[in-house]
Every structure is written in structure tokens, then in C-alpha cells.
Motif scaffolding. Structure first.
Motif, PDB file in Angstrom:
ATOM      1  N   TYR A  71       3.218  11.583   4.664  1.00  0.00           N
ATOM      2  CA  TYR A  71       4.511  10.918   4.557  1.00  0.00           C
ATOM      3  C   TYR A  71       4.836  10.208   5.864  1.00  0.00           C
ATOM      4  O   TYR A  71       4.542  10.725   6.935  1.00  0.00           O
ATOM      5  N   ASN A  72       5.478   9.050   5.764  1.00  0.00           N
ATOM      6  CA  ASN A  72       6.009   8.475   6.990  1.00  0.00           C
ATOM      7  C   ASN A  72       7.375   9.093   7.282  1.00  0.00           C
ATOM      8  O   ASN A  72       7.898   9.892   6.491  1.00  0.00           O
ATOM      9  N   GLU A  74      10.426   7.988   7.258  1.00  0.00           N
ATOM     10  CA  GLU A  74      11.502   7.689   6.310  1.00  0.00           C
ATOM     11  C   GLU A  74      11.404   8.548   5.063  1.00  0.00           C
ATOM     12  O   GLU A  74      12.417   9.031   4.543  1.00  0.00           O
ATOM     13  N   PHE A 110       9.201   4.027  -3.695  1.00  0.00           N
ATOM     14  CA  PHE A 110       8.070   4.388  -2.848  1.00  0.00           C
ATOM     15  C   PHE A 110       6.808   3.689  -3.333  1.00  0.00           C
ATOM     16  O   PHE A 110       6.716   3.268  -4.481  1.00  0.00           O
ATOM     17  N   LYS A 112       2.474   4.428  -3.141  1.00  0.00           N
ATOM     18  CA  LYS A 112       1.369   5.294  -2.725  1.00  0.00           C
ATOM     19  C   LYS A 112       0.175   4.411  -2.397  1.00  0.00           C
ATOM     20  O   LYS A 112      -0.326   3.683  -3.254  1.00  0.00           O
ATOM     21  N   GLN A 113      -0.273   4.461  -1.152  1.00  0.00           N
ATOM     22  CA  GLN A 113      -1.432   3.701  -0.702  1.00  0.00           C
ATOM     23  C   GLN A 113      -2.475   4.679  -0.188  1.00  0.00           C
ATOM     24  O   GLN A 113      -2.336   5.227   0.904  1.00  0.00           O
ATOM     25  N   THR A 116      -1.390   8.045   1.455  1.00  0.00           N
ATOM     26  CA  THR A 116      -0.145   7.874   2.195  1.00  0.00           C
ATOM     27  C   THR A 116       0.973   7.452   1.256  1.00  0.00           C
ATOM     28  O   THR A 116       0.797   6.537   0.438  1.00  0.00           O
ATOM     29  N   LYS A 118       4.657   5.816   1.172  1.00  0.00           N
ATOM     30  CA  LYS A 118       5.525   5.030   2.027  1.00  0.00           C
ATOM     31  C   LYS A 118       6.833   4.693   1.321  1.00  0.00           C
ATOM     32  O   LYS A 118       6.860   4.429   0.115  1.00  0.00           O
ATOM     33  N   TYR A 119       7.897   4.703   2.091  1.00  0.00           N
ATOM     34  CA  TYR A 119       9.211   4.297   1.593  1.00  0.00           C
ATOM     35  C   TYR A 119       9.292   2.773   1.599  1.00  0.00           C
ATOM     36  O   TYR A 119       8.900   2.126   2.573  1.00  0.00           O
TER      37      TYR A 119
END
Length: 199
Positions: A71-72, A74, A110, A112-113, A116, A118-119
Motif C-alpha cells: 500500500y502507498n 494514502e 483505487f 491495482k498495479q 501494489t 494505489k489510491y
């Protein structure tokens, strides 16, 4: 099928057969028995599990194991501030995952990459003009109850105080006359949208 306790079930109506996926391995991570408030399987086959007061783990049912995503900052902040995930939905036209929380009028978007998460942004329906109904209903009490993407890529958002729709240009509009709590939304084979409400 999510449940209160440590289990998720799948039901095969062709056999019939019920498969039990034991989630007690989460005890090693959370030191508590999980209760599932939302569940969604994305295009890759990965299950997104909304666990009450425990965040958003990811489960590989085929391998019967949890998948760790990064998760980042954010994403961590959002998950730590909320308690119960209400709804998880993948918007196929954009590849984004929409998540809503209990008693919240905000959609968190969000992506998903790889491994990961990401928001991307948030959608606040309290800022949407509902015309002549504006003075009759309090947006702050307008929590989200249902989300459906139709075959044209339009996204229908059911709330406690009516229905909204997002078009292909990401513009969200209120659907006039839908002032009741939306309990379910479905698209028929001929492309009509059916709405169920509390009254």
C-alpha cells in the motif's frame, strides 16, 4: 459468501456443493478472528475481503493463501481511518476498484498495479446537485448502498437518499424522482436498469 467468524463459503449449484475456505490464518496477522463485511473477486481471480476493523486483505482461493499487496501512504491512511468496508466493485471500463465504507457518502477509487495498490481519487456525492430536492434531503446522511456498472459503461450508485449515475465522461448526475433508499440495482437482458428501493 462472507460470514461473521473465520470462514468464507462458495456454493456450487450444479452439484450442489459447498466449499469452506478457512480464514483463521489471519489470526497470525491480526490476532483476532476475522468477520467479512464485503467480498469481491476481480478479473485476475483474486478475492478482495473487507474485514470488520481489520482492513483489506487479499485472498487467493485456488492457492488457499493470502496475497500481500504493498500500500502507498494514502491507502494506509484511508484504511486506518475507516472501520467497516461496505462495498467493493471493479469498474471494468476503467480497471479501477471502487470501495465504500459503512455510513459513508464517499467512493474511494483505487488501482491495482502488480502487487501494489494505489489510491487514485475519491468521489464525494455530497457535492452533486440534486436540483429541487436539495433542500429536502441531507447529503451528509446519504451513505452508499449499491453500485452497478451496466453494459454501456455507465455506473449506477444507489444511496440512502436516491440514485446517481456516472456517464462515460465521468460526470455524475442525480436521477430525478429517486428519493428513497436504494437497496438493489440490476440490468436486464434487454439493457433496462431495475431499481429496488425501501419504499
Amino acid at each position: 459468501i462472507g460470514s461473521y467468524g473465520s470462514t468464507v463459503y462458495t456454493v456450487n449449484f450444479h452439484k450442489p456443493d459447498i466449499i469452506n475456505y478457512d480464514l483463521r490464518q489471519t489470526n497470525n496477522t491480526f490476532e483476532a478472528v476475522p468477520s467479512v463485511s464485503a467480498i469481491y473477486q476481480d478479473n485476475s481471480g483474486l478475492f478482495w475481503l473487507g474485514l470488520i476493523r481489520m482492513g483489506l486483505p487479499f485472498y487467493n482461493a485456488q492457492g488457499k493463501k493470502f496475497v500481500k499487496l504493498t500500500y502507498n501512504k494514502e491507502v494506509n491512511n484511508i484504511l486506518n481511518q475507516q472501520i467497516n468496508i461496505r462495498y467493493i466493485k471493479e469498474i471494468k471500463s476503467t480497471g479501477a476498484i471502487w470501495i465504500t465504507f459503512e455510513n459513508s457518502y464517499i467512493v474511494y477509487v483505487f488501482k491495482k498495479q502488480g502487487n501494489t495498490l494505489k489510491y487514485v481519487r475519491q468521489i464525494d456525492i455530497t457535492h452533486i446537485d440534486i436540483g429541487i430536492f436539495q433542500s429536502q434531503y441531507k447529503h451528509t446522511e446519504n451513505s452508499i448502498s449499491f453500485i452497478l456498472e451496466d453494459r454501456k459503461g455507465y455506473v449506477w450508485i444507489g444511496t440512502q437518499n436516491g440514485l446517481y449515475v456516472m456517464d462515460n465522461n465521468s460526470e455524475i448526475n442525480y436521477v430525478p424522482g429517486t428519493t428513497k433508499r436504494i437497496t438493489s440495482i440490476s440490468e436486464s437482458n434487454d439493457g433496462n436498469i431495475w431499481i429496488a428501493s425501501s419504499d
